[in-house]
Design an enzyme around this catalytic site. Structure first.
Site, mmCIF file in Angstrom:
data_model
loop_
_atom_site.group_PDB
_atom_site.id
_atom_site.type_symbol
_atom_site.label_atom_id
_atom_site.label_comp_id
_atom_site.label_asym_id
_atom_site.label_seq_id
_atom_site.Cartn_x
_atom_site.Cartn_y
_atom_site.Cartn_z
ATOM 1 N N ASN A 207 -20.274 20.325 -39.431
ATOM 2 C CA ASN A 207 -21.597 20.931 -39.616
ATOM 3 C C ASN A 207 -21.468 22.158 -40.506
ATOM 4 O OD1 ASN A 207 -21.166 23.338 -37.859
ATOM 5 N ND2 ASN A 207 -20.928 21.758 -36.282
ATOM 6 N N TYR A 208 -22.589 22.792 -40.814
ATOM 7 C CA TYR A 208 -22.603 23.867 -41.823
ATOM 8 C C TYR A 208 -22.200 25.246 -41.286
ATOM 9 C CZ TYR A 208 -25.048 20.579 -44.866
ATOM 10 O OH TYR A 208 -25.370 19.505 -45.632
#
Ligand code: CTP
Length: 398
Positions: A207-208
């Protein structure tokens, strides 16, 4: 964190002056306001323009600049701490004997704040009896001396006399002068960053999350005096303080395995990591080849680390989690707080521009099990971290 701290950096004529550029960067990054005073000969080693650009303040190198008199008394009174790095043999001798033939000497003699020096010289000069005598005179004046290191010297010789590295100077000064005591004696666990769930040797689900928020919280807790262990997933972030223990992991499973033995032992835990909720059921040991025109991946849930910690929470333990919500934000966050049996939850919203993953700023609301609600408006993640830590301290000692 050094926010609100005013630091005056003094630079003298030594080849180690190049390291003061990095020191100033680190101090500014840690939130300090920095001003620089340098001896005229230091200008041969490092340009005032580089220094003023980095600290965003004027640099003082003369007692009289054009027709203006530099107010050395004001500078010495302005600072919370005066760090002279590098300290040359010549300036050391002048300081020990009260000479006042340049602006750095004038500031030193009129400074009302604590003075720290980081000497830099060749080994033979370092071992000379006059250097020893001058250093002990500085100690008798109440100044602090950061020990020199051993290594390659400007002369090409190998030995003692190298100036301490900028990171060591930052660490030394923050610990000695600015580290608080509100959380001293408290053991703290922080999780940060994303987790990467392996699909095959070259691919993962991630994920970011950058880890910025968790790193900033670990630093704030440390600066409040706590003993901190940070467990982080893959992140480019670096800690400012070496006193924080750090464990780097990759997957949710590894993060859980590292955190589990500590869950019952810590006084405070902040679960900030954006842990993957699902991981591939099969982790292929060889690269998946493009045999067909579609690929189905089967995922299975990961262990909810925060929920595990909440389930075994001790009476005097304080646990704070994060909630990233996109709808019914407050209601969902409060339900999460109850379900996971924790003391407070920090609600992150993706709606605000400049808040959330990857960016340097954040805007959050803290909700506690005691019914307290605190909004922290958009600001740097370091300031948000400081506000979260002061919220924890208020709750602990309320
Ligand atoms: N968390 C965790 N372990 C997991 C998943 C989440 O420790 N396997 C923690 C996070 O660190 C965070 C909190 O749980 O403090 C909430 O994470 P979030 O993703 O908002 O919620 P979830 O519990 O995953 O629920 P949902 O995704 O359904 O909102």
């Amino acid at each position: 964190m050094l926010s609100d701290k005013k630091i005056l950096v003094g630079i003298t004529g030594s080849i180690a002056a190049y390291k003061s550029i990095l020191l100033i960067r680190l101090l500014v990054k840690a939130g300090a306001e920095v001003k620089v005073v340098m001896t005229p000969s230091a200008k041969s080693f490092v340009s005032p323009l580089v220094l003023s650009t980095l600290c965003k303040n004027s640099v003082f190198s003369e007692l009289v600049e054009s027709d203006q008199w530099a107010n050395h008394v004001e500078l010495g009174r302005w600072a919370d701490l005066f760090i002279i790095a590098p300290l040359s043999c010549n300036t050391l001798a002048k300081m020990a004997n009260g000479l006042c033939d340049n602006i750095l000497q004038a500031v030193y003699l009129s400074a009302t704040c604590a003075v720290v020096v980081a000497p830099a010289m060749d080994e033979d000069m370092w071992h000379h009896l006059s250097t020893k005598k001058n250093l002990s005179t500085l100690l008798s004046y109440g100044n602090t001396i950061i020990p020199v290191g051993k290594g390659e010297l400007a002369s090409g010789l190998f030995g003692e006399g190298r100036m301490a590295e900028p990171e060591e100077i930052l660490q030394f000064c923050t610990e000695a002068f600015f580290r608080g005591i509100s959380l001293s004696g408290k053991k703290v666990l922080v999780t940060a960053g994303p987790t990467y769930e392996s699909i095959d040797p070259v691919r993962f689900i991630g994920n970011y999350s950058s880890g910025k928020m968790g790193f900033a919280i670990a630093e704030s807790l440390y600066m409040a005096g706590a003993e901190v262990l940070l467990i982080t997933g893959p992140s480019q972030e670096q800690l400012l303080y070496k006193g924080i223990k750090i464990l780097r992991v990759i997957s949710a499973d590894e993060m859980y395995e590292s955190a589990a033995p500590l869950m019952g032992q810590v006084d405070i835990a902040v679960y900030c990591a954006a842990v993957a909720d699902f991981t591939p059921s099969i982790k292929h040991t060889e690269k998946i080849k493009k045999h067909s025109d579609h690929l189905l991946l089967e995922l299975q849930p990961t262990i909810d680390i925060l929920a595990m910690a909440g389930a075994q929470k001790k009476t005097n333990q304080y646990i704070l989690g994060f909630a990233l919500e996109t709808e019914n934000e407050k209601e969902n966050a409060l339900a999460k707080l109850k379900r996971k049996n924790i003391d407070a939850i920090v609600l992150n919203s993706l709606r605000t521009v400049g808040a959330g993953f990857g960016v340097d700023t954040n805007d959050v609301t803290i909700l506690s099990a005691n019914g307290v609600e605190k909004n922290i408006a958009l600001q740097s993640k370091k300031s948000v971290a400081a506000a979260i830590v002061s919220f924890i301290i208020d709750e602990l000692y309320a």
